[in-house]
Scaffold this active site. Sequence first.
Site, short mmCIF file in Angstrom:
data_model
loop_
_atom_site.label_atom_id
_atom_site.label_comp_id
_atom_site.label_asym_id
_atom_site.label_seq_id
_atom_site.Cartn_x
_atom_site.Cartn_y
_atom_site.Cartn_z
N HIS A 172 7.64 89.76 83.73
CA HIS A 172 8.05 91.05 84.30
C HIS A 172 9.13 91.74 83.46
O HIS A 172 9.34 92.94 83.59
CB HIS A 172 8.44 90.92 85.77
N GLU A 210 23.08 86.48 85.56
CA GLU A 210 22.84 86.75 86.98
C GLU A 210 24.04 86.29 87.79
O GLU A 210 24.67 85.28 87.45
CB GLU A 210 21.62 85.97 87.47
N ASP A 229 12.88 78.59 82.76
CA ASP A 229 12.80 79.72 83.70
C ASP A 229 13.03 81.06 83.01
O ASP A 229 12.42 82.06 83.37
CB ASP A 229 13.86 79.51 84.81
N HIS A 234 11.26 85.28 79.23
CA HIS A 234 11.93 86.59 79.21
C HIS A 234 12.78 86.80 77.95
O HIS A 234 12.66 87.81 77.27
CB HIS A 234 12.84 86.76 80.43
N LYS A 334 22.84 81.47 85.67
CA LYS A 334 23.02 81.87 87.06
C LYS A 334 24.50 81.71 87.42
O LYS A 334 25.22 80.95 86.80
CB LYS A 334 22.17 80.98 87.96
C1 BG6 Z 1 12.50 85.15 87.26
C2 BG6 Z 1 13.22 83.84 87.37
O1 BG6 Z 1 11.45 85.07 86.33
O2 BG6 Z 1 13.42 86.15 86.83
C3 BG6 Z 1 14.39 83.94 88.33
O3 BG6 Z 1 12.30 82.85 87.85
C4 BG6 Z 1 15.30 85.08 87.93
O4 BG6 Z 1 15.11 82.72 88.36
C5 BG6 Z 1 14.49 86.37 87.73
O5 BG6 Z 1 16.26 85.26 88.94
C6 BG6 Z 1 15.36 87.45 87.15
O6 BG6 Z 1 14.66 88.65 87.18
P1 BG6 Z 1 15.45 90.03 87.28
O7 BG6 Z 1 14.38 91.06 87.12
O8 BG6 Z 1 16.10 90.06 88.61
O9 BG6 Z 1 16.43 90.02 86.16
#
Ligand code: BG6
Length: 484
Positions: A172, A210, A229, A234, A334
């Site tokens: 995403h 985060e 993760d 990402h 995190k």
């Molecule tokens: C997800 C992870 O792919 O991305 C999560 O599994 C994480 O652990 C999340 O919190 C973060 O996405 P975003 O869009 O909130 O930065």
Amino acid sequence: MSFDLVLFGGTGDLAWRKLMPALFQAFRHGTLPEGGRIIGVGRDDLSDVQYRDQIHLRFDSVELAKRPNTEEFTRFAALLEFVQMDLTQPDDYTRLSTKLAQRQADTVVMYVATAPSLFATVCEQLASAGLNTPQTRVVLEKPLGHDLASNRAINETVRQVFDEKQIFRIDHYLGKPAVQNLFALRFGNALFEPLWRREHIANIQITIAEELGVENRGAFYETTGALRDMVQNHALQLLCAIGMEPPINSHADAIRDEKLKVLRSLKPWTPETLVQDVIRGQYSSGTIAGSPVAAYREEAGVNPHSHTETFVALRTEISNWRWAGVPFYIRTGKRLAGRDARIVVNFRPTPHAIFNSQMGMANRLVINLQPRDGLELHLLAQGQNNRRNSQTLSPVQLDLDFDKRFGSERVGAYERLLLDVIDGRLNLFVRSDEQEEAWRWVEPILDHWHNDTHGPRLYAAGSWGPSASSAMIARDGFCWAEES
Ligand code: BG6
């Protein structure tokens, strides 16, 4: 164009938190093609009405501006249906098949938002029930496997059932508006391209921080950790977007070919770099936004002696003509000091100084992903207060806030990606060879940690991670952007 979107994991966390809100936004924006059905699949025995009611309730936890009013929800709910299925039972796929046959939709999307251990089963069963027609697209959520071998095994099974062009592996982060704007900045404007190379760039920093902890996903996270993760997918996709060569056109494979080349050029790990250039951390208790929070080891579903990392910082290089010798730093974790995802491109200082200046913040391009989405260009300028000493420059900033510029009703990541699947656009999805290359690169780190009994370094929740992360970057004579 009519579509059926079948959502395996239709009563799961991702469906409630991300997918349904995104589908609703597309519906509200009028971009969801008309004549669609959204078919939730789950183990529970729910009628369509009960499923709609559950979704309605879950919208209460969505931010206010994105919640439907009663009239909007009634119209959206008309698209929602539910099928109870045990995903290991062939007969249940026959029932799904009967439902889909009621109307022959132009496009059928099978969104597999389940545990990855079920991906292969679902795809095999879909094929046995004759549901892998050419009109079908399959969406696979991350994590796609646990390591290179399991990733390959999933990809091989899925490819026996679907053509690569039908497979949408979702990351995403690629759907975030800031990432589209990074492509626009690099390949739609000529300004930066001549500077986008080792001669002008000192280092690049990718941070995905985060404030949240593991929430209610302790058990999942415990066997996953930050490297699997966030970094394998990402962060490496962001690194590709920053480091890739201009693609020959905007077709999906042209873009993915260039990303693959970046992944193949990542500097291989050595026993020394695995120790010096990769830092893992785990949060202990601390304070986030003024409130005390518990340590990772105290979270539900987590082993009280856990060695799972909730933080990773690493240094790598892209060994090619453009980037040789330029450090790329990746950092994610995190329970850090803020929710902050950004890419910082630090340019080299001027070759000769004729001014007195504070160089720290200047010569820098920042691509903000969140919470704000925009670009900052940090420069040096003569401030008005410099009447006495015109030799001194001060840092200033050109700030482009995309939310302000384009309005706040911008298309969110999942909304964008779901529409791309329905329309069959693969540009923002990950090809199997990219994914495998990314696993191949992270695997030596996983192996190294597996054999290292020291475990992660603890950091206080609400900090920027273990101090070793700053020490790692300081060895090159640099510092993280927030320390400058
Ligand atoms: C997800 C992870 O792919 O991305 C999560 O599994 C994480 O652990 C999340 O919190 C973060 O996405 P975003 O869009 O909130 O930065």
